[in-house]
Design an enzyme around this catalytic site. Structure first.
Site, PDB file in Angstrom:
ATOM      1  CD  GLN A  78      -3.071   0.990   2.096  1.00 41.93           C
ATOM      2  OE1 GLN A  78      -3.198   0.015   2.820  1.00 41.93           O
ATOM      3  NE2 GLN A  78      -3.905   1.999   2.142  1.00 41.93           N
ATOM      4  CG  PHE A  79       1.169   3.867  -3.573  1.00 40.15           C
ATOM      5  CD1 PHE A  79       1.082   5.246  -3.693  1.00 40.15           C
ATOM      6  CD2 PHE A  79       0.187   3.083  -4.172  1.00 40.15           C
ATOM      7  CE1 PHE A  79       0.045   5.834  -4.406  1.00 40.15           C
ATOM      8  CE2 PHE A  79      -0.844   3.654  -4.885  1.00 40.15           C
ATOM      9  CZ  PHE A  79      -0.926   5.036  -5.001  1.00 40.15           C
ATOM     10  CB  THR A  80      -2.078   5.324   0.012  1.00 34.78           C
ATOM     11  OG1 THR A  80      -2.545   4.151   0.683  1.00 34.78           O
ATOM     12  CG2 THR A  80      -2.499   5.306  -1.446  1.00 34.78           C
TER      13      THR A  80
END
Length: 150
Positions: A78-80
């Site tokens: 999850q890059f966010t």
């Protein structure tokens, strides 16, 4: 490297209508990778997660680890997690690693986690549009940043 640990009674990941991972009691781990991350971050974070005492004992006190309760795990990239919200209302993801670096690091994390944990874990699919369902137990949600280990 950042991780959000969610203690769950059950969790699943669905991609294009197909369940790719499903667990009962255990951890749903959301993993954010940045360009500065190294193998040391992987090893430290895996060890920390596997041994984190966030499961109830016979007195319902958080004294047991994922290993102690023979739980399961799912890891979802999850890059966010590396969103910067300092300016304006649109998050910036400049600290998030680019896919050509992040995907191999995600795969290394999963492989190292399985090696240290001693059993297979569920995963999402890097870069896919995933639907993640969970029943948070507690609720217990912990944020760990490998850059804050000292």
């Amino acid at each position: 490297m950042k991780a959000v640990l969610q203690r769950v009674s059950k969790a699943s990941v669905t991609i294009e209508g197909e369940i790719s991972a499903k667990i009962g009691n255990g951890l749903l781990i959301l993993l954010g990778i940045e360009e500065a991350d190294t193998q040391d971050d992987i090893e430290w974070l895996c060890r920390k997660i596997i041994n984190m005492r966030i499961f109830g004992d016979e007195n319902n006190a958080m004294n047991n680890s994922l290993k102690d309760v023979d739980g399961d795990a799912i890891v979802v990239s999850q890059f966010t997690l590396h969103a910067s919200t300092k300016k304006g209302n649109r998050p910036s993801f400049i600290k998030a690693a680019k896919p050509d670096f992040a995907e191999p690091m995600y795969e290394k994390f999963v492989a190292h986690f399985e090696k240290e944990f001693g059993k297979k874990i569920g995963t999402g699919e890097f870069g896919a549009d995933m639907k993640v369902e969970l029943l948070n137990d507690g609720p217990v949600t912990i944020l760990i940043d490998s850059k804050e280990k000292s």
